[in-house]
Enzyme design. Structure first.
Site, PDB file in Angstrom:
ATOM      1  N   ALA A  61      11.337  20.402  46.785  1.00 47.92           N
ATOM      2  CA  ALA A  61      10.533  19.456  45.992  1.00 47.92           C
ATOM      3  C   ALA A  61       9.087  19.937  45.983  1.00 47.92           C
ATOM      4  O   ALA A  61       8.637  20.585  46.926  1.00 47.92           O
ATOM      5  CB  ALA A  61      10.642  18.075  46.615  1.00 47.92           C
ATOM      6  N   GLY A 100      14.811  20.534  48.864  1.00 43.96           N
ATOM      7  CA  GLY A 100      15.443  20.153  47.601  1.00 43.96           C
ATOM      8  C   GLY A 100      16.089  21.345  46.910  1.00 43.96           C
ATOM      9  O   GLY A 100      17.046  21.177  46.136  1.00 43.96           O
ATOM     10  N   GLU A 103      19.398  21.593  48.429  1.00 40.36           N
ATOM     11  CA  GLU A 103      20.174  20.417  47.998  1.00 40.36           C
ATOM     12  C   GLU A 103      20.661  20.597  46.566  1.00 40.36           C
ATOM     13  O   GLU A 103      21.777  20.217  46.218  1.00 40.36           O
ATOM     14  CB  GLU A 103      19.319  19.154  48.146  1.00 40.36           C
ATOM     15  CG  GLU A 103      19.066  18.832  49.625  1.00 40.36           C
ATOM     16  CD  GLU A 103      18.109  17.676  49.811  1.00 40.36           C
ATOM     17  OE1 GLU A 103      16.942  17.807  49.409  1.00 40.36           O
ATOM     18  OE2 GLU A 103      18.533  16.644  50.353  1.00 40.36           O
ATOM     19  N   GLU A 123      12.678  19.709  55.568  1.00 38.06           N
ATOM     20  CA  GLU A 123      11.951  18.453  55.295  1.00 38.06           C
ATOM     21  C   GLU A 123      11.396  17.811  56.553  1.00 38.06           C
ATOM     22  O   GLU A 123      10.335  17.198  56.544  1.00 38.06           O
ATOM     23  CB  GLU A 123      12.878  17.458  54.580  1.00 38.06           C
ATOM     24  CG  GLU A 123      13.158  17.788  53.127  1.00 38.06           C
ATOM     25  CD  GLU A 123      14.360  18.686  52.927  1.00 38.06           C
ATOM     26  OE1 GLU A 123      14.764  19.385  53.897  1.00 38.06           O
ATOM     27  OE2 GLU A 123      14.914  18.702  51.813  1.00 38.06           O
TER      28      GLU A 123
HETATM   29  C1  LIG Z   1       9.837  11.472  46.088  1.00 40.40           C
HETATM   30  C2  LIG Z   1      11.284  11.638  45.926  1.00 40.40           C
HETATM   31  C3  LIG Z   1      11.764  12.909  46.482  1.00 40.40           C
HETATM   32  C4  LIG Z   1      13.249  12.945  46.431  1.00 40.40           C
HETATM   33  C5  LIG Z   1      13.852  13.662  47.579  1.00 40.40           C
HETATM   34  C6  LIG Z   1      13.190  14.911  47.942  1.00 40.40           C
HETATM   35  C7  LIG Z   1      13.930  15.621  49.023  1.00 40.40           C
HETATM   36  C8  LIG Z   1      13.428  16.984  49.142  1.00 40.40           C
HETATM   37  C9  LIG Z   1      12.279  17.220  49.771  1.00 40.40           C
HETATM   38  C10 LIG Z   1      11.748  18.585  49.806  1.00 40.40           C
HETATM   39  O1  LIG Z   1      12.279  19.508  49.259  1.00 40.40           O
HETATM   40  S1  LIG Z   1      10.305  18.772  50.655  1.00 40.40           S
HETATM   41  C11 LIG Z   1       9.975  20.496  50.494  1.00 40.40           C
HETATM   42  C12 LIG Z   1      10.867  21.325  51.332  1.00 40.40           C
HETATM   43  N1  LIG Z   1      10.466  22.686  51.268  1.00 40.40           N
HETATM   44  C13 LIG Z   1       9.689  23.241  52.187  1.00 40.40           C
HETATM   45  O2  LIG Z   1       9.328  22.634  53.161  1.00 40.40           O
HETATM   46  C14 LIG Z   1       9.271  24.660  51.935  1.00 40.40           C
HETATM   47  C15 LIG Z   1       7.802  24.809  52.127  1.00 40.40           C
HETATM   48  N2  LIG Z   1       7.379  26.142  51.855  1.00 40.40           N
HETATM   49  C16 LIG Z   1       7.526  27.147  52.722  1.00 40.40           C
HETATM   50  O3  LIG Z   1       8.081  27.036  53.787  1.00 40.40           O
HETATM   51  C17 LIG Z   1       6.927  28.454  52.341  1.00 40.40           C
HETATM   52  O4  LIG Z   1       5.899  28.203  51.446  1.00 40.40           O
HETATM   53  C18 LIG Z   1       7.939  29.435  51.702  1.00 40.40           C
HETATM   54  C19 LIG Z   1       8.679  28.799  50.528  1.00 40.40           C
HETATM   55  C20 LIG Z   1       8.949  29.891  52.770  1.00 40.40           C
HETATM   56  C21 LIG Z   1       7.170  30.664  51.181  1.00 40.40           C
HETATM   57  O5  LIG Z   1       6.409  31.205  52.236  1.00 40.40           O
HETATM   58  P1  LIG Z   1       5.313  32.333  51.958  1.00 40.40           P
HETATM   59  O6  LIG Z   1       4.758  32.693  53.286  1.00 40.40           O
HETATM   60  O7  LIG Z   1       5.892  33.373  51.120  1.00 40.40           O
HETATM   61  O8  LIG Z   1       4.193  31.655  51.082  1.00 40.40           O
HETATM   62  P2  LIG Z   1       3.261  30.413  51.398  1.00 40.40           P
HETATM   63  O9  LIG Z   1       1.884  30.893  51.585  1.00 40.40           O
HETATM   64  O10 LIG Z   1       3.831  29.554  52.445  1.00 40.40           O
HETATM   65  O11 LIG Z   1       3.385  29.576  50.046  1.00 40.40           O
HETATM   66  C22 LIG Z   1       2.882  30.117  48.820  1.00 40.40           C
HETATM   67  C23 LIG Z   1       2.272  28.996  48.044  1.00 40.40           C
HETATM   68  O12 LIG Z   1       3.308  28.108  47.635  1.00 40.40           O
HETATM   69  C24 LIG Z   1       2.994  26.786  47.999  1.00 40.40           C
HETATM   70  N3  LIG Z   1       4.239  26.067  48.271  1.00 40.40           N
HETATM   71  C25 LIG Z   1       5.246  26.481  49.054  1.00 40.40           C
HETATM   72  N4  LIG Z   1       6.237  25.586  49.031  1.00 40.40           N
HETATM   73  C26 LIG Z   1       5.855  24.594  48.217  1.00 40.40           C
HETATM   74  C27 LIG Z   1       6.457  23.382  47.800  1.00 40.40           C
HETATM   75  N5  LIG Z   1       7.687  23.000  48.201  1.00 40.40           N
HETATM   76  N6  LIG Z   1       5.755  22.594  46.968  1.00 40.40           N
HETATM   77  C28 LIG Z   1       4.524  22.950  46.541  1.00 40.40           C
HETATM   78  N7  LIG Z   1       3.896  24.095  46.901  1.00 40.40           N
HETATM   79  C29 LIG Z   1       4.564  24.892  47.727  1.00 40.40           C
HETATM   80  C30 LIG Z   1       2.137  26.945  49.231  1.00 40.40           C
HETATM   81  O13 LIG Z   1       1.354  25.810  49.447  1.00 40.40           O
HETATM   82  C31 LIG Z   1       1.323  28.168  48.890  1.00 40.40           C
HETATM   83  O14 LIG Z   1       0.286  27.776  48.029  1.00 40.40           O
HETATM   84  P3  LIG Z   1      -1.198  27.645  48.572  1.00 40.40           P
HETATM   85  O15 LIG Z   1      -1.193  26.463  49.476  1.00 40.40           O
HETATM   86  O16 LIG Z   1      -1.493  28.904  49.288  1.00 40.40           O
HETATM   87  O17 LIG Z   1      -1.990  27.408  47.348  1.00 40.40           O
END
Ligand SMILES: CCCCCCC/C=C/C(=O)SCCNC(=O)CCNC(=O)[C@H](O)C(C)(C)COP(=O)(O)OP(=O)(O)OC[C@H]1O[C@@H](n2cnc3c(N)ncnc32)[C@H](O)[C@@H]1OP(=O)(O)O
Length: 718
Positions: A61, A100, A103, A123
């Site tokens: 997400a 997500g 999922e 999450e």
């Molecule tokens: C409200 C109703 C919702 C319904 C249900 C929802 C259920 C689901 C919930 C979720 O999915 S919560 C999100 C779960 N995902 C994560 O926790 C993943 C988070 N991201 C990471 O672990 C890492 O970013 C990565 C994907 C493994 C990539 O790592 P890498 O070292 O290659 O790069 P980063 O510097 O970490 O990230 C680059 C850049 O991308 C931004 N970012 C990463 N993930 C997300 C995300 N899920 N959403 C928005 N942005 C994301 C991260 O912030 C970086 O940007 P900057 O901060 O540097 O600008």
């Protein structure tokens, strides 16, 4: 968004497009729904592949949208639309399938992963649970124990592990999209009855009750007050007690509780804070995006005590050639053996090749002459460090970056020993240096932006989270520790015991209370510093024993050191241990007697101090210093301080860090309590509210991302 294409005539390919990680934003969700309808409506299309642009399936997400009003199609019905499709849908997982994203993949009928892909439901690390069916589908697919482990830890699994667990159907070393297209063609027209995970029976096993009981016990123990891991267990439990639809209702209910919690806000703030610190800036206007790091191929470490050994390991594991110097032959040999062992254990644990051959050992400082970067890691002794910097300045080739590993000494004083003070920076590693993720990179008034950029880059290469901080006594972390420790000592003087103070801090979520940490790191460390500062006055009595420079001072730590009580290493400190080097802290009746005798000697009457007061005095004094640090321009923003405290000082992550916590409590409330305590203890400087917190509170306590607007730019230093 998501775009649609047709491959080989009969396969509809949906590509998620939202750089950098194809997070499921409102536009992406809308794109998926629209393109799915299109694929289902085109008679030529017999199967569908879902993939992500730029070799990344989906990072979950879109966390940035969490604070805003939800727009676009919700995730759960979107996944149900995919699962209910009458045409096979195959997920082509490259890069990551997280949260997500996984999922979504679990809603597909088949999953093909690239061998380098990582899959997980992280999450919980954001204070949430997998709220798009993850807690109901994953246990049905792979069983309760494996699902519980993945969901409660949030760890990423490799593609190979995912295959073994049954999360994916196939792993490829080539393009997962090509493999998925081929696979999709092969399953076109086949029955999907056995492929919809939501229709799988509830997991059953005679020992489920025991499994859940054990899991709950374990998460309660390790969560240190975090609510998400416990709630994750409850949600997975619903997958075994309720039919799928009811389980989904329960999942939604539990998700909603977490979603609006302060802990989820704190953890999501921290997620972005940890990334924001790499975009450093200094009061002079030097910035991460305008300062170019120098290339570093060869590094040197001087001094192979505990810190030097850990630093050498980190450098070698980062792929650098390392010259490790210790002037005494015997110590050099000992260090070599120790470092080899550390490298071996680390290679085994991380499944990476051994980096032993990267390090060359030498008895002579001359051996560092051709290094691009030198890290001096000798004892915390300014005179010794100065001598080494003078030597290095003469030995090293022009342009070599000279770094000192210090926890608080003046970087500028060391820089002044060299011919190129612009090439001197501090690198404050945390013990054990090859394990701890935090690195404070300290710029002095004369450090060049290029030097700072190089040290920050080097930290990143070593796998550290580097935070750029200005030069002052104790930098950020240890400077804030001082008023915190001071309050803990004062609480003992006023009637508390070390156990009581520690309990309050551990209940707050610290891994260890302040006195246990003090015993672990050694009371003599602070004693040495206080002696050097002229604060230790042995045998002093009367009022002057507890006053230094007009401010209240507690000599309790000094008195313990005079008794040889240095903590764990001597088997006695604030606690007692079964032997020198023992780890299990036990309350010490001797210490209680000593405190009583001390109070009596100084005319102090012990009182019962409530938990709230202990917590407020310790934490708010620390937070107040944090505001002072921001005001002084030593840290560029509150995120820097919070990352330092979470990664280096055991501040509970689910409370975001001290500055975030202050905002959560309310700046006006923190200010009011500081004012109160300062009125009661006017001789305690650390309790006098600093002007920045006053200014923010007077401006209706703006949200933390706006605090920088209120910080007066200090004079340019770089
Ligand atoms: C409200 C109703 C919702 C319904 C249900 C929802 C259920 C689901 C919930 C979720 O999915 S919560 C999100 C779960 N995902 C994560 O926790 C993943 C988070 N991201 C990471 O672990 C890492 O970013 C990565 C994907 C493994 C990539 O790592 P890498 O070292 O290659 O790069 P980063 O510097 O970490 O990230 C680059 C850049 O991308 C931004 N970012 C990463 N993930 C997300 C995300 N899920 N959403 C928005 N942005 C994301 C991260 O912030 C970086 O940007 P900057 O901060 O540097 O600008």
């Amino acid at each position: 968004m998501a775009f649609y294409s047709r491959v080989s005539g009969s396969v509809g390919v949906i590509t998620l497009q939202n750089p950098p990680v194809n997070a499921l934003s409102a536009a992406v969700r809308q794109g998926i729904v629209d393109t799915m309808h299109r694929a289902l409506s085109e008679p030529e299309v017999k199967s569908v592949v879902i993939c992500g642009q730029n070799g990344k399936f989906c990072g979950g997400a879109d966390i940035r949208e969490f604070g805003a009003n939800m727009r676009g199609p919700p995730l759960v019905p979107m996944i149900h639309l995919i699962e209910a499709a009458e045409k096979p849908v195959v997920a082509a997982i490259e890069g990551v399938a997280l949260g997500g994203g996984l999922e979504l993949a679990l809603g597909c009928h088949y999953r093909i992963a690239h061998s380098k892909a990582r899959l997980g439901l992280p999450e919980v690390t954001l204070g949430l649970l997998p709220g798009a069916g993850g807690t109901q589908r994953l246990p049905r697919l792979i069983g309760v124990p494996a699902a519980l482990e993945l969901i409660t830890t949030g760890r990423h699994a490799t593609a190979a592990e995912a295959l073994q667990l049954g999360i994916v159907d196939e792993v490829t070393d080539h393009s997962a999209v090509d493999a998925a297209v081929k696979f999709a063609q092969s399953v076109a027209g086949k029955s999907l009855d056995a492929r919809r995970i939501s229709t799988y029976p509830r997991p059953r096993s005679p020992d489920l009750a025991e499994i859940f009981e054990k899991a709950m016990k374990e998460v309660r123990r390790s969560a240190r007050g975090a609510i998400a891991p416990v709630t994750c267990v409850q949600a997975v439990h619903a997958s075994v007690t309720l039919p799928y639809a009811k389980g989904m209702e329960r999942e939604r209910e539990l998700f909603s509780t977490l979603f609006t919690s302060g802990q989820a806000h704190a953890l999501q703030y921290y997620f972005f804070a940890q990334r924001a610190v790499s975009r450093w800036s200094t009061p002079s206007g030097a910035r991460w995006d305008t300062s170019k790091p120098r290339p570093v191929h060869k590094a040197a470490v001087i001094g192979l005590g505990t810190m030097g050994r850990g630093i050498s390991v980190s450098l070698a594991q980062a792929g650098l050639s390392v010259v490790a110097v210790e002037t005494q032959e015997k110590q050099l040999l000992e260090a070599k053996q120790a470092v080899s062992g550390m490298l071996e254990r680390s290679a085994k644990r991380r499944g990476v090749p051994l980096a032993d051959d990267k390090i060359k050992y030498n008895c002579s400082v001359q051996a560092v002459a051709d290094a691009d970067l030198v890290i001096e890691a000798v004892f915390e002794d300014m005179a010794l460090k100065k001598t080494i910097f003078q030597q290095l300045s003469g030995i090293c080739k022009p342009g070599t970056l000279l770094c000192t590993n210090t926890s608080g000494l003046d970087i500028d004083e060391l820089a002044s020993q060299t011919q190129s003070p612009e090439l001197v920076v501090g690198m404050h590693f945390f013990a054990p240096a090859h394990v701890m993720k935090l690195l404070e990179v300290v710029y002095g008034p004369r450090s060049s932006p290029e030097a700072l950029a190089t040290a920050m880059e080097m930290g990143k290469k070593m796998g550290k989270v580097s935070v750029a901080v200005g030069n002052c006594r104790g930098f950020v972390g240890n400077r804030m520790l001082k008023p915190y420790l001071e309050q803990a000592f004062f609480l003992l003087e006023e009637g508390a015991t070390p156990e009581q103070v520690d309990q309050v801090l551990e209940e707050f979520g610290f891994a260890m209370g302040v006195f246990k940490v003090s015993d672990l790191s050694g009371l003599d460390v602070g004693w040495k510093v206080r002696k050097a500062d002229g604060l230790v006055v042995p045998g002093s009595t009367g009022k002057s024993a507890r006053i230094r420079g007009g401010s209240r001072y507690s000599p309790l730590g000094d008195l313990l050191c005079e008794q040889g009580r240095f903590g764990q290493k001597t088997g006695r400190g604030w606690y007692q241990y079964d032997k020198p080097g023992g780890r299990v802290a036990k309350p010490d009746p001797w210490l209680h007697g000593f405190l009583e005798e001390y109070r009596a000697r100084h005319g102090l009457v012990a009182r019962r101090i409530d938990h709230q007061e202990m917590l407020e005095r310790c934490l708010y004094a620390l937070i107040n210093e944090g505001f002072q640090i921001l005001q002084d321009g030593i840290a560029a923003g509150p995120e820097d301080i919070d990352v330092i405290y979470v990664l280096g000082y055991g501040w509970p992550r689910h409370r975001g860090g001290p500055m975030f916590y202050a905002g959560l409590v309310g700046l006006d409330k923190v200010l009011e309590r500081l004012e109160h305590y300062h009125q009661v203890y006017p001789d305690v400087l650390g309790l006098k509210p600093c002007s920045l917190i006053r200014k923010l509170a007077a401006s209706s306590s703006p949200p933390i991302h706006r605090w920088r607007e209120f910080i007066q730019k200090p004079r340019s230093q770089l």
